[in-house]
Design a protein around this motif. Sequence first.
Motif, short mmCIF file in Angstrom:
data_model
loop_
_atom_site.label_atom_id
_atom_site.label_comp_id
_atom_site.label_asym_id
_atom_site.label_seq_id
_atom_site.Cartn_x
_atom_site.Cartn_y
_atom_site.Cartn_z
N VAL A 1 19.31 40.85 31.92
CA VAL A 1 19.13 40.23 30.61
C VAL A 1 18.01 39.21 30.73
N GLY A 2 17.31 38.98 29.65
CA GLY A 2 16.22 38.02 29.67
C GLY A 2 16.60 36.68 29.06
N TRP A 3 15.65 35.77 29.12
CA TRP A 3 15.84 34.45 28.52
C TRP A 3 15.93 34.58 27.01
N ASP A 4 16.82 33.82 26.38
CA ASP A 4 16.98 33.84 24.93
C ASP A 4 16.19 32.68 24.33
N PRO A 5 14.99 32.94 23.79
CA PRO A 5 14.17 31.84 23.26
C PRO A 5 14.80 31.18 22.03
N ALA B 1 27.44 35.53 22.66
CA ALA B 1 28.39 36.17 23.58
C ALA B 1 28.61 37.63 23.23
N SER B 2 28.30 38.02 21.99
CA SER B 2 28.49 39.41 21.58
C SER B 2 27.58 40.37 22.35
N LEU B 3 26.51 39.84 22.93
CA LEU B 3 25.63 40.69 23.74
C LEU B 3 26.41 41.33 24.89
N LEU B 4 27.41 40.62 25.40
CA LEU B 4 28.17 41.13 26.54
C LEU B 4 29.07 42.30 26.17
N ASP B 5 29.23 42.56 24.87
CA ASP B 5 30.02 43.73 24.46
C ASP B 5 29.37 45.03 24.92
N MET C 1 25.86 31.65 32.81
CA MET C 1 26.64 30.53 32.25
C MET C 1 26.41 30.40 30.75
N ALA C 2 25.17 30.64 30.31
CA ALA C 2 24.87 30.50 28.88
C ALA C 2 25.61 31.54 28.05
N TYR C 3 25.63 32.78 28.52
CA TYR C 3 26.26 33.84 27.73
C TYR C 3 27.79 33.80 27.80
N THR C 4 28.33 33.29 28.88
CA THR C 4 29.79 33.25 29.00
C THR C 4 30.38 31.90 28.58
N GLY C 5 29.54 30.86 28.50
CA GLY C 5 30.04 29.53 28.21
C GLY C 5 30.72 28.87 29.40
N ALA C 6 30.55 29.41 30.59
CA ALA C 6 31.18 28.87 31.79
C ALA C 6 30.41 27.65 32.30
N ASP C 7 31.12 26.81 33.06
CA ASP C 7 30.51 25.58 33.58
C ASP C 7 29.86 25.79 34.94
N THR C 8 30.22 26.84 35.66
CA THR C 8 29.66 27.09 36.99
C THR C 8 29.30 28.56 37.12
N PRO C 9 28.37 28.89 38.04
CA PRO C 9 28.04 30.29 38.25
C PRO C 9 29.24 31.14 38.65
N ARG C 10 30.15 30.58 39.46
CA ARG C 10 31.31 31.36 39.90
C ARG C 10 32.25 31.65 38.72
N ASP C 11 32.46 30.66 37.85
CA ASP C 11 33.29 30.91 36.67
C ASP C 11 32.64 31.97 35.78
N ALA C 12 31.32 31.92 35.68
CA ALA C 12 30.60 32.93 34.89
C ALA C 12 30.77 34.31 35.51
N LEU C 13 30.76 34.38 36.83
CA LEU C 13 30.94 35.66 37.52
C LEU C 13 32.28 36.28 37.16
#
Length: 398
Positions: free
Chosen positions: A183-187, A193-197, A213-225
Amino acid sequence: MSNQVYDPLAAERSPEGPQFDVFLAGTVFLDIIFTGLPAMPAAGTEIWAEGMGSCPGGIANLAIATSRLGLRTSLAAAFGDDDYGDFCWRTLEEQESVDLSRSRRFEHWHSPVTVSMAVDRDRSMVTHGHPSPLPASEMIGMPPQSKAVIVSLSTDDPLDSPDSPCNWAELARRDGSLIFADVGWDPSGSWSASLLDQLALCHAFMPNAVEAMAYTGADTPRDALYAIADKVPVAVVTDGANGAMAIDSVNGEEAFVPAPRVTALDPTGAGDVFGAGFVLGTLSRWPLADRLAFAQLCAALAVQQFGGSLAAPGWGDIADWWHEVRDSADHSGAYGNSLARRYAFLDKLVPAVPVGAVRRAAATIARYADVGPKVPTTRPNPPEDEGPDTPRVPAQKE
């Protein structure tokens, strides 16, 4: 001496198997890279660059990265009928062995161009281009059989829409291809989050930590994973010099692998090179930790050089690196020993790599390469039928 091709998937191939390992579609740019700038030029001034290279960019970064790793790669892209288009087509097809049977040439269409200026390990870019005269889905039709396709998720052209130019990827999936997505940067800054559908159609998703983290709303990379792993069989999050982590729900594996220590000069195309390495490891059925380590090695080798596809490593570069690491492990301290243990799986691969295997390119549209080994300061007189500025197909380093 011509470079020899190493086929890492030779043991996996059969006469009934897909024609290609990887199929891609996107926009090819002519990249012109200026390096060694003391600073960005101020308004109304001119500065001189120490180095310059030219190469196909955009989706070509990924196509060249996969091809140099020995994956049989096919690319669908629009090419202009100008000299820029000639150069990019010739470089991809003749030098980099990328199949262009699904690509098209268009009359009176200006090839997209990007000028990149590298200053102090960062870069700025200026791009000019026009939309493709034909949507990818119309250009491709039914995609060729391939083991994998690599796509970039977009809210504008979702994979799961029948009217999307990306619906070729869904046709490929139905034909047995694994879909690897980034996925690319969202300008816009919305990071919907619907992109992840769209991950319902994918085998793997490989964002960087900021994107994840931006697309999932998570606070850390591991939580996003973990959030991504709920949506796709193979979740990968890259975090630059901090390493990469992944969860493979298919095999029940979870891994974190630190990145090799390197001095990064230019991050252009590093994500593409990582993706190419991870796809190769997946198609080779390597353990998850080995896939991550190999992908990070490919990216680490790339960022030490300038210029997108110019820097993408081949098996010759990988073999050189492994020989150096293995031979110095006993007297390079704890870090060297750790590196040798982490990449011990290369010992089974590198002996099969030909001595003259493909290496990264040193390419420019002029006579000599300015990226890579130094060239003579004086040059021979050109043949009578060739002027000093005649475009040449860039050569791989021998």
